[in-house]
Design a protein around this motif. Structure first.
Motif, PDB file in Angstrom:
ATOM      1  N   VAL A 218       6.054  -1.895  22.056  1.00 16.64           N
ATOM      2  CA  VAL A 218       5.101  -2.889  22.274  1.00 16.64           C
ATOM      3  C   VAL A 218       4.511  -2.885  23.622  1.00 16.64           C
ATOM      4  N   ILE A 219       3.127  -3.029  23.708  1.00 19.84           N
ATOM      5  CA  ILE A 219       2.367  -3.187  24.969  1.00 19.84           C
ATOM      6  C   ILE A 219       1.862  -4.580  25.102  1.00 19.84           C
ATOM      7  N   SER A 220       2.298  -5.236  26.301  1.00 21.58           N
ATOM      8  CA  SER A 220       2.017  -6.639  26.717  1.00 21.58           C
ATOM      9  C   SER A 220       1.156  -6.722  27.870  1.00 21.58           C
ATOM     10  N   LYS A 221       1.004  -5.746  28.633  1.00 22.39           N
ATOM     11  CA  LYS A 221       0.449  -5.593  29.742  1.00 22.39           C
ATOM     12  C   LYS A 221       0.231  -4.048  30.345  1.00 22.39           C
ATOM     13  N   THR A 222      -0.795  -3.922  31.218  1.00 22.11           N
ATOM     14  CA  THR A 222      -1.085  -2.715  31.805  1.00 22.11           C
ATOM     15  C   THR A 222      -1.853  -2.846  32.915  1.00 22.11           C
ATOM     16  N   THR A 223      -1.592  -1.832  33.865  1.00 25.25           N
ATOM     17  CA  THR A 223      -2.418  -1.906  35.231  1.00 25.25           C
ATOM     18  C   THR A 223      -3.931  -1.487  34.766  1.00 25.25           C
ATOM     19  N   LEU A 224      -4.806  -2.066  35.491  1.00 25.27           N
ATOM     20  CA  LEU A 224      -6.228  -1.914  35.199  1.00 25.27           C
ATOM     21  C   LEU A 224      -6.705  -1.010  36.570  1.00 25.27           C
ATOM     22  N   HIS A 225      -5.783  -0.203  37.538  1.00 21.32           N
ATOM     23  CA  HIS A 225      -6.064   0.593  38.526  1.00 21.32           C
ATOM     24  C   HIS A 225      -6.425   0.123  40.029  1.00 21.32           C
ATOM     25  N   ASN A 226      -7.722  -0.427  39.731  1.00 18.76           N
ATOM     26  CA  ASN A 226      -8.182  -0.930  40.869  1.00 18.76           C
ATOM     27  C   ASN A 226      -9.405  -1.751  40.544  1.00 18.76           C
ATOM     28  N   PHE A 227     -10.105  -2.550  41.430  1.00 13.96           N
ATOM     29  CA  PHE A 227     -10.945  -3.545  41.129  1.00 13.96           C
ATOM     30  C   PHE A 227     -12.395  -2.824  40.810  1.00 13.96           C
ATOM     31  N   ASP A 228     -12.407  -1.729  41.254  1.00 16.01           N
ATOM     32  CA  ASP A 228     -13.807  -0.797  40.964  1.00 16.01           C
ATOM     33  C   ASP A 228     -13.751  -0.387  39.537  1.00 16.01           C
ATOM     34  N   TYR A 229     -12.442  -0.203  38.973  1.00 17.13           N
ATOM     35  CA  TYR A 229     -12.405   0.178  37.362  1.00 17.13           C
ATOM     36  C   TYR A 229     -12.582  -0.806  36.698  1.00 17.13           C
ATOM     37  N   VAL A 230     -12.233  -2.229  37.010  1.00 13.82           N
ATOM     38  CA  VAL A 230     -12.614  -3.379  36.216  1.00 13.82           C
ATOM     39  C   VAL A 230     -14.229  -3.596  35.955  1.00 13.82           C
ATOM     40  N   LYS A 231     -14.804  -3.388  37.259  1.00 10.60           N
ATOM     41  CA  LYS A 231     -16.274  -3.531  37.426  1.00 10.60           C
ATOM     42  C   LYS A 231     -17.013  -2.265  36.571  1.00 10.60           C
ATOM     43  N   GLU A 232     -16.311  -1.042  36.736  1.00 10.23           N
ATOM     44  CA  GLU A 232     -16.976   0.107  36.139  1.00 10.23           C
ATOM     45  C   GLU A 232     -16.824  -0.099  34.487  1.00 10.23           C
ATOM     46  N   LYS A 233     -15.861  -0.600  34.006  1.00  9.22           N
ATOM     47  CA  LYS A 233     -15.472  -0.469  32.470  1.00  9.22           C
ATOM     48  C   LYS A 233     -16.188  -1.852  32.089  1.00  9.22           C
ATOM     49  N   ASP A 234     -16.682  -2.831  32.945  1.00 13.63           N
ATOM     50  CA  ASP A 234     -17.103  -4.228  32.730  1.00 13.63           C
ATOM     51  C   ASP A 234     -16.116  -4.991  31.826  1.00 13.63           C
ATOM     52  N   ILE A 235     -14.958  -4.818  32.226  1.00 13.85           N
ATOM     53  CA  ILE A 235     -13.781  -5.492  31.565  1.00 13.85           C
ATOM     54  C   ILE A 235     -13.750  -7.078  32.091  1.00 13.85           C
ATOM     55  N   LYS A 236     -13.811  -8.019  30.985  1.00 14.92           N
ATOM     56  CA  LYS A 236     -13.838  -9.620  31.195  1.00 14.92           C
ATOM     57  C   LYS A 236     -12.481  -9.988  30.449  1.00 14.92           C
ATOM     58  N   ILE A 237     -12.217 -11.319  30.895  1.00 14.75           N
ATOM     59  CA  ILE A 237     -10.995 -11.687  30.339  1.00 14.75           C
ATOM     60  C   ILE A 237     -11.368 -12.327  28.849  1.00 14.75           C
ATOM     61  N   GLY A 238     -10.602 -12.049  27.954  1.00  8.63           N
ATOM     62  CA  GLY A 238     -10.901 -12.598  26.540  1.00  8.63           C
ATOM     63  C   GLY A 238     -11.777 -11.390  25.897  1.00  8.63           C
ATOM     64  N   ASP A 239     -12.028  -9.995  26.433  1.00 10.89           N
ATOM     65  CA  ASP A 239     -12.465  -9.031  25.762  1.00 10.89           C
ATOM     66  C   ASP A 239     -11.682  -8.326  25.038  1.00 10.89           C
ATOM     67  N   THR A 240     -12.050  -7.733  23.801  1.00 13.12           N
ATOM     68  CA  THR A 240     -11.330  -6.944  22.909  1.00 13.12           C
ATOM     69  C   THR A 240     -11.262  -5.580  23.313  1.00 13.12           C
ATOM     70  N   VAL A 241     -10.484  -5.014  23.660  1.00 15.20           N
ATOM     71  CA  VAL A 241     -10.285  -3.337  24.414  1.00 15.20           C
ATOM     72  C   VAL A 241      -9.489  -2.321  23.593  1.00 15.20           C
ATOM     73  N   VAL A 242     -10.016  -1.075  23.897  1.00 14.65           N
ATOM     74  CA  VAL A 242      -9.178  -0.032  23.197  1.00 14.65           C
ATOM     75  C   VAL A 242      -8.291   0.436  24.368  1.00 14.65           C
ATOM     76  N   ILE A 243      -6.866   0.707  23.878  1.00 12.07           N
ATOM     77  CA  ILE A 243      -6.028   1.207  24.716  1.00 12.07           C
ATOM     78  C   ILE A 243      -5.267   2.128  24.203  1.00 12.07           C
ATOM     79  N   GLN A 244      -4.701   2.806  25.205  1.00 10.77           N
ATOM     80  CA  GLN A 244      -3.855   4.186  24.815  1.00 10.77           C
ATOM     81  C   GLN A 244      -2.747   4.266  25.628  1.00 10.77           C
ATOM     82  N   LYS A 245      -1.841   5.122  25.433  1.00 15.29           N
ATOM     83  CA  LYS A 245      -0.706   5.726  26.613  1.00 15.29           C
ATOM     84  C   LYS A 245      -1.278   6.990  26.837  1.00 15.29           C
ATOM     85  N   ALA A 246      -1.447   6.919  28.272  1.00 20.14           N
ATOM     86  CA  ALA A 246      -1.600   8.414  28.983  1.00 20.14           C
ATOM     87  C   ALA A 246      -0.732   9.104  28.841  1.00 20.14           C
ATOM     88  N   GLY A 247      -0.623  10.420  28.253  1.00 20.52           N
ATOM     89  CA  GLY A 247       0.525  11.270  27.998  1.00 20.52           C
ATOM     90  C   GLY A 247       1.625  10.680  27.151  1.00 20.52           C
TER      91      GLY A 247
END
Length: 337
Positions: A114-143
């Motif tokens: 069960v995943i309840s939190k994950t890193t967003l790497h850095n602030f440029d990544y948030v901007k690049e992916k256009d991630i906002k609080i409240g967004d529905t997102v696709v997540i996966q486990k790398a490897g």
């Protein structure tokens, strides 16, 4: 081999039931696809399917390499993806002062946990992916290990999503954050920041570093809260009488911790170097330094060119070592050690 597994079944042993004997390469490909389609229905989690030669005599003739058999190969399935909602974005401070954004997620089960939190790497990544609080997102486990946000499902936006504001100060100590050179990361440069101190102590005590048994997160936090340690060298000034008075410590556990700390005084130099937590210097680089210099004072006196010429060392790594050993704080640490 399939006959041996069938025989084990008749004796009541548990074996992998979704196995199949294939006669051709096409059969193998079909079997891999069939097993992949069943991933969600299985009682256990899988990340791939193993294809091996069924004839034991042929296996023997094919032999093995130093690491793996030549008669078997694993097919890895693409990482499992799920959608979930970003409830909030918070920041955390790493042991080198790097401040990174972390997504707090609506809990979702991905690849067996069960995943309840994950890193967003850095602030440029948030901007690049256009991630906002409240967004529905696709997540996966790398490897199939580390959870990550792959993309935003923009078709599910309602207009209530909140733009994330990049912090200007450290969330722990309030010090102004800095961008060093051309790095993407924002850093807290306050050496006395409690978050940095905590993470550097946990790293120093970890298995690949000094391996101090019993000095985990909760104990480190308790020692900091009671003003018993402020840096990694303070660990070696802890006394039994100080520790035994603390909550969670009985006389035996206090003695065990003191003994564990004492034992690490015999550790090799590479463990101490890795324990310092120098940026860009991992286990392998620490070992290379220890193999090429007789002691810590020789590393301290080494020039950039001396270190840059070592195997597997680049300019960034070499500069990191030089910078670390040129700090007054490092001199104080070495003196205390």
């Amino acid at each position: 081999d399939s006959e041996r597994l069938d025989f084990l079944d008749t004796l009541g042993f548990k074996t992998i039931e979704k196995r199949k004997v294939c006669k051709s390469s096409n059969d193998v490909i079909l079997a891999i696809k069939e097993i992949g389609a069943l991933r969600d229905e299985l009682e256990y989690d899988i990340d791939g399917a193993v294809v091996d030669v069924n004839n034991l005599k042929v296996r023997e003739e094919m032999g093995t390499t130093v690491k793996v058999p030549k008669w078997a190969i694993a097919y890895k399935y693409p990482p499992e993806q799920k959608t979930t909602k970003i409830l909030d974005i918070v920041t955390q401070v790493g042991r080198t002062g790097q401040v990174t954004p972390m997504a707090i997620l609506e809990p979702v089960r991905v690849a067996g946990s069960v995943i309840s939190k994950t890193t967003l790497h850095n602030f440029d990544y948030v901007k690049e992916k256009d991630i906002k609080i409240g967004d529905t997102v696709v997540i996966q486990k790398a490897g199939d290990v580390i959870p990550e946000v792959i993309s935003v499902v923009k078709s599910k936006r309602t207009g209530n999503e909140v733009e994330y504001e990049i912090p200007k100060v450290c969330p722990v100590c309030g010090e102004e954050l800095e961008k060093i050179n051309d790095e993407v990361a924002l850093r807290c440069t306050n050496n006395e920041c409690p978050a940095q101190i905590f993470r550097s102590l946990v790293h120093f005590a970890s298995r690949n570093a000094m391996d101090i048994s019993g000095l985990g997160d909760a104990i480190v936090e308790q020692l900091i809260d009671n003003n018993l340690i402020k840096d990694i060298a303070d660990i070696y000034y802890l006394k039994y009488d100080d520790i035994v008075k603390l909550d969670r410590f009985a006389p035996k556990s206090a003695r065990n911790l003191i003994n564990a700390i004492e034992k690490t005084k015999n550790n090799s130099l590479d463990k101490l170097l890795f324990g310092f937590g120098m940026r860009h210097i991992g286990k392998k680089a620490a070992k290379t330094l220890a193999e090429n210099f007789d002691n810590i004072y020789m590393i301290k006196d080494a020039s950039f060119d001396d270190i840059n010429s070592l195997d597997d060392f680049g300019a960034i790594m070499a500069q990191s070592v030089v910078d670390f050993f040129s700090k007054k704080e490092t001199d104080m640490l070495i003196s205390k050690f």
